[in-house]
Scaffold this active site. Sequence first.
Site, PDB file in Angstrom:
ATOM      1  N   GLU A 161     -48.070 -39.848  -3.459  1.00 63.05           N
ATOM      2  CA  GLU A 161     -46.780 -39.178  -3.625  1.00 63.05           C
ATOM      3  C   GLU A 161     -46.292 -38.485  -2.348  1.00 63.05           C
ATOM      4  O   GLU A 161     -46.188 -37.243  -2.307  1.00 63.05           O
ATOM      5  CB  GLU A 161     -46.849 -38.141  -4.764  1.00 63.05           C
ATOM      6  CG  GLU A 161     -47.141 -38.737  -6.122  1.00 63.05           C
ATOM      7  CD  GLU A 161     -47.059 -37.710  -7.256  1.00 63.05           C
ATOM      8  OE1 GLU A 161     -46.777 -36.522  -6.981  1.00 63.05           O
ATOM      9  OE2 GLU A 161     -47.292 -38.088  -8.413  1.00 63.05           O
ATOM     10  N   GLU A 342     -50.395 -43.415 -12.098  1.00 62.03           N
ATOM     11  CA  GLU A 342     -50.334 -42.140 -12.834  1.00 62.03           C
ATOM     12  C   GLU A 342     -49.218 -42.198 -13.864  1.00 62.03           C
ATOM     13  O   GLU A 342     -48.155 -42.772 -13.609  1.00 62.03           O
ATOM     14  CB  GLU A 342     -50.027 -40.948 -11.927  1.00 62.03           C
ATOM     15  CG  GLU A 342     -51.161 -40.499 -11.069  1.00 62.03           C
ATOM     16  CD  GLU A 342     -50.859 -39.205 -10.291  1.00 62.03           C
ATOM     17  OE1 GLU A 342     -50.000 -38.421 -10.734  1.00 62.03           O
ATOM     18  OE2 GLU A 342     -51.490 -39.019  -9.253  1.00 62.03           O
TER      19      GLU A 342
HETATM   20  O1  IFM Z   1     -51.420 -33.378 -11.051  1.00 61.42           O
HETATM   21  C1  IFM Z   1     -50.430 -34.120 -10.409  1.00 61.42           C
HETATM   22  C2  IFM Z   1     -51.055 -35.141  -9.483  1.00 61.42           C
HETATM   23  O2  IFM Z   1     -51.880 -34.549  -8.554  1.00 61.42           O
HETATM   24  C3  IFM Z   1     -49.981 -35.893  -8.752  1.00 61.42           C
HETATM   25  N1  IFM Z   1     -48.991 -36.414  -9.650  1.00 61.42           N
HETATM   26  C4  IFM Z   1     -48.443 -35.533 -10.640  1.00 61.42           C
HETATM   27  C5  IFM Z   1     -49.550 -34.847 -11.395  1.00 61.42           C
HETATM   28  C6  IFM Z   1     -48.951 -33.904 -12.474  1.00 61.42           C
HETATM   29  O3  IFM Z   1     -48.165 -32.931 -11.888  1.00 61.42           O
END
Ligand code: IFM
Length: 436
Positions: A161, A342
């Site tokens: 990210e 994710e």
């Molecule tokens: O916990 C985070 C992760 O580290 C990166 N993506 C979003 C998740 C939730 O906020």
Amino acid sequence: MRFPQDFVWGAATSAYQIEGAAHEDGRGPSVWDTFSRTPGKVHGGDTGDVASGHYHRLEEDLDLMASLALRSYRFSLSWSRVLPEGTGQINQAGLDFYRRLVEGLRERGIRPMATLFHWDLPQALQDKGGWENRDCAHWFADYAKVVFDELNIRDWLTINEPKTVVEAGYQMGIHAPGVTDPARSFVVLHHLHLAHGLAAAALHATHPGRRIGPALNLAPVYPADDTDRAREQARLHDGLENRIYLDPIFNGRYPADMLEWIGGRSRMPEVIEEGDLVTISEPIDLLGVQYYNPKYVNGEGERVFKHPVAQAQWLEIHPDGLYDVLVRLKRDYREVPLVITENGLPTLDEPDEDGRVRDDGRLGFYRDHLAALHRAIAEGVRVEGYHAWSLLDNFEWAEGYSQRFGLVHVDYATQRRTPKDSALWYRDVIRSGRLD
Ligand code: IFM
């Protein structure tokens, strides 16, 4: 809804969020050790010192993953556990931990997928300017080469990210290193892209047959109303949410409208050197897609919420947004294998008296998102796998331990793990390969 036979089901975590053992076995400090110790930065003054205790519970957590029938585990390496100063001297104890993790996964038939950078930059490198310093991209590539050689892992993700680093870390200042300067944030963006490209090229040069790509959090952007102003703003925000991350990697150029917009606010266009975009557009072998929420914008460019939000106020729940992101990738960019790296929801559910964690909200969230994913696959989008965020309740950055994203509940006082109802449901989906 049947998923492809070879679909890879997994769960994800990151080092600082779960490992703990922050000052053990030679690990050097990272920017998150510094930031979490800065008064007022993290909810309740929480730190990742102990986190979910994963470093000391490796075998138990590996068995837990096997009991949930996971076929893939996405984790990140702590750069400062491997190279305490960020460059130079290798910490063998740190590498050994990741070797044991990878071996333990293999023994259980679970594929490792490693992220090189999930926000915990070694503090020693931040002291030299961090991502604002162009050299950081080269320090990153050098670190990547060390772990490529030392760890037997096929699938790699470069930067987790980059948008969150740019926005939360350098614009809003709510993440490490806590900067609130858009001008600096776009310089960071370019260096993160460069780091990605250098590491991808290094893997291709030294380990043919392995795969690498970025892990991008993408958000479909929609106009909040039917006006030209809202449509224009949606186009701009799509640039800031998606195109500035995708276009340099896929097309070897920053979108022209974005360069112009950024150029009025930052010296970033001046730090782009000849050849950088060739490096950045090193062909990727897979794209990690992280999906949480859509973004609706009105004619003033403000975010408007049209669906329920989670405990995390930014997380507007809209499963069809995942479908839209995937279909858009297929339509607008060169086709590469996509992996959902994710997707998840925080809920407040705690164990009941009988010990069960009835997290119906999370279970429904996963069901609806998997249905949207299935629809995209059925329409020909090439998605190889899915990773729930997250395997364990963990340190949710500025929110500390107040938001729980885990499939598995962690009692932080005892480190006891309890699979929530959503985890047991997910296990059954994995075993059957279908969603009813
Ligand atoms: O916990 C985070 C992760 O580290 C990166 N993506 C979003 C998740 C939730 O906020």
